[in-house]
Design an enzyme around this catalytic site. Sequence first.
Site, PDB file in Angstrom:
ATOM      1  N   ARG C 248       0.801  -1.336   0.150  1.00  0.00           N
ATOM      2  CA  ARG C 248       0.064  -0.077  -0.114  1.00  0.00           C
ATOM      3  C   ARG C 248       0.848   1.167   0.115  1.00  0.00           C
ATOM      4  O   ARG C 248       1.404   1.651   1.142  1.00  0.00           O
ATOM      5  CB  ARG C 248      -0.671   0.029   1.344  1.00  0.00           C
ATOM      6  N   HIS C 252      -3.553   4.736   4.832  1.00  0.00           N
ATOM      7  CA  HIS C 252      -4.500   3.770   4.595  1.00  0.00           C
ATOM      8  C   HIS C 252      -5.847   4.285   3.827  1.00  0.00           C
ATOM      9  O   HIS C 252      -6.558   3.669   3.139  1.00  0.00           O
ATOM     10  CB  HIS C 252      -4.981   3.284   5.935  1.00  0.00           C
ATOM     11  N   TYR C 261       3.793   5.669  11.855  1.00  0.00           N
ATOM     12  CA  TYR C 261       4.122   4.443  11.996  1.00  0.00           C
ATOM     13  C   TYR C 261       4.933   3.621  11.268  1.00  0.00           C
ATOM     14  O   TYR C 261       5.217   2.504  11.452  1.00  0.00           O
ATOM     15  CB  TYR C 261       2.777   3.636  12.187  1.00  0.00           C
TER      16      TYR C 261
HETATM   17  C1  LIG Z   1     -14.671  -5.419  11.682  1.00  0.00           C
HETATM   18  C2  LIG Z   1     -13.923  -4.241  11.262  1.00  0.00           C
HETATM   19  N1  LIG Z   1     -12.743  -3.726  12.303  1.00  0.00           N
HETATM   20  C3  LIG Z   1     -12.193  -2.563  12.179  1.00  0.00           C
HETATM   21  C4  LIG Z   1     -12.457  -1.970  10.765  1.00  0.00           C
HETATM   22  C5  LIG Z   1     -11.674  -0.639  10.766  1.00  0.00           C
HETATM   23  N2  LIG Z   1     -10.626  -0.876   9.620  1.00  0.00           N
HETATM   24  C6  LIG Z   1     -10.974  -0.340   8.318  1.00  0.00           C
HETATM   25  S1  LIG Z   1      -9.810  -0.818   7.420  1.00  0.00           S
HETATM   26  C7  LIG Z   1      -8.935  -1.565   8.509  1.00  0.00           C
HETATM   27  C8  LIG Z   1      -7.511  -2.080   8.176  1.00  0.00           C
HETATM   28  C9  LIG Z   1      -7.718  -3.309   7.175  1.00  0.00           C
HETATM   29  O1  LIG Z   1      -6.657  -3.711   6.532  1.00  0.00           O
HETATM   30  P1  LIG Z   1      -6.395  -4.913   5.556  1.00  0.00           P
HETATM   31  O2  LIG Z   1      -7.410  -5.961   5.725  1.00  0.00           O
HETATM   32  O3  LIG Z   1      -5.009  -5.228   5.475  1.00  0.00           O
HETATM   33  O4  LIG Z   1      -6.957  -4.219   4.289  1.00  0.00           O
HETATM   34  P2  LIG Z   1      -6.220  -2.965   3.370  1.00  0.00           P
HETATM   35  O5  LIG Z   1      -6.841  -1.643   4.098  1.00  0.00           O
HETATM   36  O6  LIG Z   1      -4.640  -3.179   3.839  1.00  0.00           O
HETATM   37  O7  LIG Z   1      -6.510  -2.937   2.080  1.00  0.00           O
HETATM   38  C10 LIG Z   1      -9.451  -1.389   9.569  1.00  0.00           C
HETATM   39  C11 LIG Z   1      -8.924  -2.145  11.149  1.00  0.00           C
HETATM   40  C12 LIG Z   1     -13.220  -2.416  10.069  1.00  0.00           C
HETATM   41  N3  LIG Z   1     -13.556  -1.858   8.817  1.00  0.00           N
HETATM   42  N4  LIG Z   1     -14.064  -3.625  10.166  1.00  0.00           N
END
Ligand SMILES: Cc1ncc(C[n+]2csc(CCOP(=O)(O)OP(=O)(O)O)c2C)c(N)n1
Lengths: 331, 331, 355, 355
Positions: C248, C252, C261
């Site tokens: 990425r 985020h 971080y």
């Molecule tokens: C059940 C849940 N918990 C927390 C979140 C908040 N949240 C949104 S994106 C994210 C990180 C997701 O990481 P990843 O699965 O690696 O996907 P990326 O964003 O890197 O594409 C979090 C913690 C959420 N959307 N859903």
Amino acid sequence: MRESRQVFEKMTMVGALNGALRDALDEDPKVVVQGEDIGRLGGVFRVTDGLQHRFGKDRVVDSPLAESGIVGTAIGLALRGFRPVVEIQFDGFVFPAFNQIVTQLAKMHARSLGKVRLPVVVRIPYGGGIGAIEHHSESPEAYFMHTAGLRVASPATADDAYWMLRQAIASDDPVIFLEPKRRYWDKCEVNLTTEPAPLHKARVVRPGRDLTLAAYGPSVKLCLAAAEAGAAEGRSLEVLDLRSLSPLDTDTVEWSVRRTRRMVVVHEAPVFVGAGAEIAARVQERCFYHLEAPVLRVGGFHAPYPPSRLEEEYLPGLDRVMHAVDQAFAS
Amino acid sequence: MRESRQVFEKMTMVGALNGALRDALDEDPKVVVQGEDIGRLGGVFRVTDGLQHRFGKDRVVDSPLAESGIVGTAIGLALRGFRPVVEIQFDGFVFPAFNQIVTQLAKMHARSLGKVRLPVVVRIPYGGGIGAIEHHSESPEAYFMHTAGLRVASPATADDAYWMLRQAIASDDPVIFLEPKRRYWDKCEVNLTTEPAPLHKARVVRPGRDLTLAAYGPSVKLCLAAAEAGAAEGRSLEVLDLRSLSPLDTDTVEWSVRRTRRMVVVHEAPVFVGAGAEIAARVQERCFYHLEAPVLRVGGFHAPYPPSRLEEEYLPGLDRVMHAVDQAFAS
Amino acid sequence: MELVQLLTPEGERFEHPDHPLETTPEELRGLYRDMLLTRRFDAEAVTLQRQGELGLWASLLGQEAAQIGSGRATCPDDYVFPCYREHGVAWTRGVDPLNLLGMYRGVNHGGWDPDANNFHLYTIVIGPPLLHAVGYAMGMAREGADSAVLAYFGDGASSQGDVAEAFTFATVNAAPVVFFCQNNQWAISTPTSHQTRAPIHRRSAGWGFPGIHVDGNDVLACLAVTRSALERARRGEGPTLIEAHTYRMGPHATSDEPRRYRDDSERQTWEAKDPLLRLRAHLEKHGHTDAAYFEDLAQEAEQLALRVREGVRAMPDPDPAAMFRHVYVDEHAQVSEEQREYEAFQATFVQEGPQ
Amino acid sequence: MELVQLLTPEGERFEHPDHPLETTPEELRGLYRDMLLTRRFDAEAVTLQRQGELGLWASLLGQEAAQIGSGRATCPDDYVFPCYREHGVAWTRGVDPLNLLGMYRGVNHGGWDPDANNFHLYTIVIGPPLLHAVGYAMGMAREGADSAVLAYFGDGASSQGDVAEAFTFATVNAAPVVFFCQNNQWAISTPTSHQTRAPIHRRSAGWGFPGIHVDGNDVLACLAVTRSALERARRGEGPTLIEAHTYRMGPHATSDEPRRYRDDSERQTWEAKDPLLRLRAHLEKHGHTDAAYFEDLAQEAEQLALRVREGVRAMPDPDPAAMFRHVYVDEHAQVSEEQREYEAFQATFVQEGPQ
Ligand SMILES: Cc1ncc(C[n+]2csc(CCOP(=O)(O)OP(=O)(O)O)c2C)c(N)n1
Ligand SMILES: Cc1ncc(C[n+]2csc(CCOP(=O)(O)OP(=O)(O)O)c2C)c(N)n1
Ligand SMILES: [Mg+2]
Ligand SMILES: [Mg+2]
């Protein structure tokens, strides 16, 4: 269309539910049933008895032990055009599926601006009175009522069980279908040829003049007994079977209370922020000048469902209902 | 004990919460904090900013992305004698942990006949008004209120945020701690030396004679504005900050309504089977003869929280509160 | 396990015994165009967010190859379940990019018709859609359809219990589904090492289905492995897990501050592996493209950006009545009642004129 | 993967290179005694249920070796998280069998003090306790304790998302926990093949920690593998998954009718692998026991049964006020209010005399 069918006499609620599933599976190839132990075993309450044998393992599916998976895959099946009816083995085991129900099942139609429909029925045997261990006697309806996007209904008799389950399966919205397990073995006449009432309509099951007893599911029978006892004391108690909890048939409730001017709501779930709170809040909002006494609530305490040796103390019983009726008249 | 500390002036709620966590971590080595992105990042709202740096990765733990795991392991830590404070990143993400919260966290003390205590705090930034995407603006308090075994509280100001979080951490019962995220950046004077009130006591934040506005968390500020507007119209509106939702401080509510004889309850959550339903039901039960008008509720609609461009329509605003006040006087 | 790679960062082409891939120059140009247009669209969305036209944006910068490669492996009848960052996949499914912006602008929660392109709505809650994907695939299989489901999730998502349950339901039902994990090394501020101590592609072995580790910045490798996994699914041989090793490049989401971080140096390392550069190098080396091709493409990209910019600005705010619509398919007494009250209340303002 | 076995169904003793086990005759007799007394206790509970003294009973018949072997591997400072059928494990922890009956009789939901024997309460909801176990182990590690956690789950339970999350939290925290799966082939009426297509002990590899497959009807093998896994955990090397291959000889619980879904012949096959018979054969073959030993033991078993029978019958119904006690540690206004109302209401009956 169902002329060839007889009017069955004296069916248990389990039998009626079984019949409803069988007829739904028969009539619509898109109906599929899934849950834990519903196949060979026929479910721990035998509601699905014989269905897998009759319709095959593809339509009556023994699922892995994972409620989120059961509801989550049902959503996927619904997206593909199926009409899944899932069984949660007991009330207390619906919570692993809560995320799927609240954030997905309830909201996807709105999320998609109406493009997606999720005609999923979640059947849950609920309520107490069967002497079971922890998590087998709870009444989680308030959680689902508070969740927009879900319909919530609960039959009180075998006849309603048959028809309301058929209607729930026919609904294009998700339905949480709460089956009062302590009434599973109660028999009544089930008319298989005539649909008695719409899914979301309350019903006056005993007319009265002096006070309205409102209940649903397992508590309707109790309220009928209370009305009987009331009659012996010279009080004419009207009993409403709400049948549907979301939507609530407020019109019928209002119509009743405007006549009787007093109301007691009875359910097994804890009263604190329960269905009765909503009913009381609505009734005082709409019938403020008609009420002779506050709307009173009789239900479970703000405590975990107790060990079974205490459940008769915890559950609303005839004494507690009559006590509330007395209080309503004392006001 | 804290004499050395100054009275801080003008702190944001985020700062107050951060201070509360820091002081709790400082004073009790058994306090541990865990959640998603709470370490290096300091949480998406920076409530835990700097804490990992100060207390180390063993006490301020970046957890895997799994809410059931966060709450489930917190329960285990509590069984071992720790006092975990966990963060759920947003309201809408508490549901994967719902099973752990409802069937375990809430019930284990009772299950063990009092042998086990679970002093776990679940911090949840909740409510709308920040222009966020889906699941980032919800108000799930009713689900937790209905669940016996949980305490539920929500501060409305930075001062309360500091002290109520300290009290929640000190509580031997599990506490669902709801932080009104739209008030995160509001500043107020925080007195770090004097505990203002017990956790579960409601507070009259503006005295009045003609009607009681009851609210909590994000809606208290709104009600204060409504009282101001009411005063301009010649109406003396009392504003109650409920602060605690389970238990509800019914005594204070009753005491207020018996004087003002009218009440409007305001919250962001959908009104249907919400906190307001319980408050209305209780008030009509206890103050039946004191009420001049039905208790009215202003809150979210029975619909999923809308896209942010509509949230001002969905959320109770000054207009809707004043409208309800008018209705209460029209009765 | 070895990382499947068909194209080196320098644009060198390899063959892989298990994942053969034949491509025409036209296809290669098409893949490059997909990636470039996706990147341009994504950059435009970032700008629009800065300008206040969007409330938030989750950029896919750096993940173009993973998304275009896997998305282009699908057939029209296949069905795709994204998370919230799969703008490149949406592109391959023919979803109008404008549609992706609605929820980030705050005018809807998604709202496109998933069945129009067999591309499901973005889903914010992490975990649930994997099970929807499996259920959908179970339905396909029951209908005897010759198609499969492709479900996306992230390295962070891999920790959710629903993902494990999805693996369980997929295997016991031999569902035609491919689980595609974009391991972009971060879940907001949490590195993958905080989610698991073993590579994610190993996870599936415990359920008895194959896991593939692919270079997620290699569009050809992503295309090849996804295509063979989808074919396997369509043959009724059940699920496959693919872990795409990618990065990425941005925050985020626009609200995030990655400097808190992670080191910028990490990003620099990954810039050398840029998915577009390597395909461009390959195209140029083999004479598949000339200057005109890139110029035309650049122009097309600007046109797309313009269309998106204008389209977003023209997006109307939703009608407040939309709050009440579509909560249910059929009438629901409480919703109707609240809507009536709301409308009556609004009407009082209209009568009184604008405030 | 090979099944770890130290004792054949015929009572033949083997050594295993990875799981050495030295035992004295006294220890062997102790293990046999544990299994026999547990079995006798369990049979008594089944009888008590039939007589209406218990509302339900979940028999461990057939799983004595898995439970006694693993339970005897724990040290006093270790902590155990059971499901609801771990009566043998409870025995090894010194929990009074009478305590196990309370919840099945309906007088409490468990109610023993978990810290008295480091044996947690039975938990009915399947999944959550695995995470409690991991959290507890994380706490142990933070305190630098030289102890570990042993957490039980079933083949059915392996499908719950919480189990996967437990694996995740255990690995990223290198928590000193051993996951012990009693694969008794059935989850009520659902065979293990409906939960997973791969052996359960393989599951852990996807998280990077070892999985062991052990003959669950071999008490020595269960003791050996659990002991080495607990030692590994105490050394700070993280979790281990153990799958014990065993069989639920009886119904799921007294309310169940296994004939509806499985053949009696299956049970007969397993009878030949009975965990008690094989240890008895070994003891007899090596002259570790004589007739008196078995007679004394049989008598001890009858005494235990008698004590349990009498104890259960003497168990008082709980005081109704117990409903309100322990909902919270500290006062809660709604509970107090409801209790007051309840008591006032009850008092009206007392005044009026018995109804
Ligand atoms: C059940 C849940 N918990 C927390 C979140 C908040 N949240 C949104 S994106 C994210 C990180 C997701 O990481 P990843 O699965 O690696 O996907 P990326 O964003 O890197 O594409 C979090 C913690 C959420 N959307 N859903
Ligand atoms: C979350 C949840 N869902 C359903 C149940 C009902 N239930 C009780 S035991 C059981 C089967 C458990 O099988 P397994 O994990 O193999 O353990 P075993 O009973 O064989 O010891 C089920 C489905 C439950 N207790 N919890
Ligand atoms: Mg990621
Ligand atoms: Mg089992």
